[in-house]
Enzyme design. Structure first.
Site, mmCIF file in Angstrom:
data_model
loop_
_atom_site.group_PDB
_atom_site.id
_atom_site.type_symbol
_atom_site.label_atom_id
_atom_site.label_comp_id
_atom_site.label_asym_id
_atom_site.label_seq_id
_atom_site.Cartn_x
_atom_site.Cartn_y
_atom_site.Cartn_z
ATOM 1 N N GLU A 97 -8.122 8.733 -1.156
ATOM 2 C CA GLU A 97 -7.139 8.499 -2.213
ATOM 3 C C GLU A 97 -6.627 7.071 -2.190
ATOM 4 O O GLU A 97 -6.622 6.396 -1.161
ATOM 5 C CB GLU A 97 -5.993 9.499 -2.139
ATOM 6 C CG GLU A 97 -5.198 9.480 -0.872
ATOM 7 C CD GLU A 97 -4.096 10.552 -0.913
ATOM 8 O OE1 GLU A 97 -4.370 11.677 -0.475
ATOM 9 O OE2 GLU A 97 -2.984 10.260 -1.353
ATOM 10 N N CYS A 110 -2.982 0.340 -3.195
ATOM 11 C CA CYS A 110 -2.978 0.754 -1.787
ATOM 12 C C CYS A 110 -4.271 1.526 -1.549
ATOM 13 O O CYS A 110 -4.542 2.514 -2.221
ATOM 14 C CB CYS A 110 -1.763 1.636 -1.529
ATOM 15 S SG CYS A 110 -1.761 2.402 0.103
ATOM 16 N N CYS A 338 1.232 9.108 2.185
ATOM 17 C CA CYS A 338 -0.192 8.905 2.445
ATOM 18 C C CYS A 338 -0.906 10.205 2.724
ATOM 19 O O CYS A 338 -0.483 10.999 3.533
ATOM 20 C CB CYS A 338 -0.400 8.079 3.704
ATOM 21 S SG CYS A 338 0.603 6.661 3.800
HETATM 22 N N1 SAH Z 1 -2.892 3.534 10.014
HETATM 23 C C1 SAH Z 1 -2.100 2.516 9.418
HETATM 24 C C2 SAH Z 1 -2.021 2.556 7.908
HETATM 25 C C3 SAH Z 1 -1.815 3.866 7.229
HETATM 26 S S1 SAH Z 1 -0.232 4.606 7.204
HETATM 27 C C4 SAH Z 1 -0.720 2.496 10.013
HETATM 28 O O1 SAH Z 1 -0.412 3.359 10.826
HETATM 29 O O2 SAH Z 1 0.033 1.586 9.728
HETATM 30 C C5 SAH Z 1 0.838 3.575 6.259
HETATM 31 C C6 SAH Z 1 2.297 3.664 6.681
HETATM 32 O O3 SAH Z 1 2.908 4.889 6.255
HETATM 33 C C7 SAH Z 1 2.474 3.604 8.179
HETATM 34 O O4 SAH Z 1 3.587 2.820 8.487
HETATM 35 C C8 SAH Z 1 2.712 5.050 8.516
HETATM 36 O O5 SAH Z 1 3.315 5.201 9.756
HETATM 37 C C9 SAH Z 1 3.571 5.485 7.352
HETATM 38 N N2 SAH Z 1 3.639 6.919 7.125
HETATM 39 C C10 SAH Z 1 2.708 7.865 7.337
HETATM 40 N N3 SAH Z 1 3.154 9.082 7.000
HETATM 41 C C11 SAH Z 1 4.408 8.919 6.561
HETATM 42 C C12 SAH Z 1 5.415 9.808 6.079
HETATM 43 N N4 SAH Z 1 5.192 11.113 5.993
HETATM 44 N N5 SAH Z 1 6.581 9.270 5.697
HETATM 45 C C13 SAH Z 1 6.814 7.937 5.773
HETATM 46 N N6 SAH Z 1 5.923 7.053 6.231
HETATM 47 C C14 SAH Z 1 4.729 7.544 6.631
#
Ligand code: SAH
Length: 354
Positions: A97, A110, A338
Site C-alpha cells: 500500500e 508515502c 501503516c
Molecule cells: N520501518 C520504518 C518505516 C515504517 S513505519 C520505521 O520503523 O520507521 C513509519 C512510522 O510509523 C514509524 O515511525 C512507525 O514506528 C510508525 N508507526 C507504525 N505503526 C504506528 C501506529 N499504529 N501508530 C502510530 N505510528 C505508527
C-alpha cells in the site's frame, strides 16, 4: 507461481546499465536513453506505449527483460482532506500500500519498501503478518509512477514510511533513491525525500557515507532502553547509546538534521517523566521531533494519548528548546496507520476463504 527472478528487471537498471544491456540488440545507442525516458519520465506502463521505438526492439525487450507494473486493487479517498490510499498488487500477486497526500508545498507519496515487515514493532499493523519479501527498486518506483499516472499530478515529496523497514532492504533502497533522483527520470530532489528507520545501526552508518542529502527519520518512541525494548524488538539489538551515536554521525557526514518520530500511546510513553527523559536524550542533538498520536490497530491494544497529553508533551519539549511538531493526521477516515489497508484486505480475503 512464476519465478519473478528469472529475467533482468529492466526498470531497476541505471541508464548506463541499460545502455550496456541493449548492446546485444545492435541498436543505435540513443535507443537506451529513449527507453529509459519512457520508463522513468513518461512513466509508461508497458512497451506498447513506447510508440517511437521500433516494434522489433520492443518485442526483444519484452522477451529478454521483466517489466514490473502495479495493478491498483483498491483506492480510498478521504472526504476530510483528499488523501488517497492505494492498495497495489505486484506481478506475483503480493499486495503493497501507498498513500498520496496533498500539501501546500506539493504532493507527497508515502511508499512501502517491503511486502510485510520483520521488525515486529508492537504497535504496528505491518508487523502483524510478518515479512514476505523485499521490494525491488522498480517496485518502489512503480508506486510513485502509478500514483502520478492515476492522479495526473506531479509528486514532489517522497517518504519511505509505509510497510517495511527500508534499511533491511538496503541495496534496493539505494538503487531506488538513485533512480528516483536521476535527472533522466522524475528527478525528485534528494532534499524532498525522507527515509524512516526503526534504527538499524549498521544501515544508518552505511547511509551516512553515501553522500546523499535525504532526511533520515528515526522511529524512537521511547527514551530509555528498557521502555523501547518493550515497544520495539529492534531495541534488543542496538542500545539507545549506539543509536544516538549513529544519528550524530549521520548529521556530521551529511549536515542533515535528524527527525525523531515519537508515537504517543496513552499511559505508555506520554507522561511528564517520558518527556523529561526524551529531552535529556536528544537535547545535545541537532534534530526535530515529530509527535504522532498512536493509531490504534485492531490487532494491538494500544490507546492513543488524548489531545491534552499530546499538547502537554509538546510544550514540555518546547520549553526545553527542542524543535517539535505534532504530525498533522491525514486520511483518518481511510485506515490511517501503516499497513492497515493491506491488513484489512488480507483479513477479509481469508475470512472469505474460511
Ligand atoms: N520501518 C520504518 C518505516 C515504517 S513505519 C520505521 O520503523 O520507521 C513509519 C512510522 O510509523 C514509524 O515511525 C512507525 O514506528 C510508525 N508507526 C507504525 N505503526 C504506528 C501506529 N499504529 N501508530 C502510530 N505510528 C505508527
Amino acid at each position: 507461481m512464476t519465478n519473478i527472478e528469472e529475467k533482468k528487471d529492466i526498470k531497476s537498471l541505471t541508464l548506463a546499465e541499460l545502455q550496456e544491456a541493449l548492446q546485444q540488440f545492435s541498436e543505435p545507442s540513443y535507443r537506451a536513453k529513449q527507453l529509459y525516458e519512457w520508463m522513468h519520465k513518461k512513466l509508461a506502463a508497458d512497451y506498447g506505449e513506447m510508440t517511437n521505438l521500433p516494434k522489433a526492439l520492443r518485442e526483444k525487450c519484452r522477451e529478454t527483460f521483466d517489466y514490473t507494473a502495479l495493478k491498483a486493487v483498491k483506492v480510498q479517498e478521504s472526504r476530510i482532506d483528499g488523501t488517497k490510499k492505494f492498495l497495489f498488487a505486484l506481478s506475483d500477486g503480493n499486495l503493497v500500500e501507498s498513500v498520496w497526500m496533498r500539501y501546500k508545498h506539493g504532493n507527497s507519496v508515502c511508499i512501502s519498501s517491503q511486502v510485510g515487515c520483520r521488525m515486529g514493532c508492537r504497535f504496528c499493523a505491518s508487523a502483524v503478518g510478518g515479512w514476505e519479501r523485499n521490494l525491488r527498486p522498480s517496485e518502489m518506483l512503480d508506486q510513485i509512477y502509478a500514483i502520478t499516472r492515476l492522479t495526473g499530478e506531479r509528486v514532489s515529496n517522497v517518504v519511505v514510511m509505509g510497510t517495511g523497514e527500508p534499511l533491511d532492504n538496503y541495496d534496493n533502497l539505494l538503487r531506488f533513491l538513485l533512480l528516483l533522483t536521476d535527472e533522466n527520470g522524475l528527478h525528485i530532489s534528494q532534499r524532498n525525500i525522507t527515509v524512516s528507520t526503526c534504527g538499524l545501526v549498521p544501515g544508518i552508518m552505511r547511509l551516512s557515507e553515501e553522500h546523499l542529502q535525504i532526511t533520515l527519520a528515526l522511529s524512537l518512541h521511547a527514551a530509555t532502553d528498557e521502555k523501547r525494548r518493550r515497544l520495539m524488538p529492534v531495541a534488543e539489538r542496538y542500545s539507545l547509546d549506539e543509536l544516538m551515536r549513529a544519528c550524530t554521525y549521520y548529521f556530521e557526514k551529511t549536515g542533515r538534521r535528524i527527525t525523531f518520530e515519537y508515537s504517543l500511546a496513552d499511559g505508555v510513553n506520554d507522561t511528564r517523566e517520558d518527556a523529561a527523559e526524551l529531552t535529556a536524550l536528544i537535547k545535545p542533538m541537532n534534530c526535530h521531533v515529530n509527535l504522532i498520536p498512536i493509531n490504534p490497530v485492531r490487532e494491538r491494544n494500544f490507546r492513543r494519548s488524548d489531545r491534552r497529553a499530546v499538547e502537554g508533551f509538546k510544550n514540555k519539549l518546547e520549553k526545553n528548546g527542542i524543535n517539535v511538531t505534532i504530525r498533522r493526521e491525514m486520511g483518518q477516515d481511510i485506515d490511517g496507520a501503516c499497513g492497515q489497508l493491506r491488513r484489512r484486505h488480507l483479513a477479509v480475503q481469508s475470512e472469505g476463504k474460511a
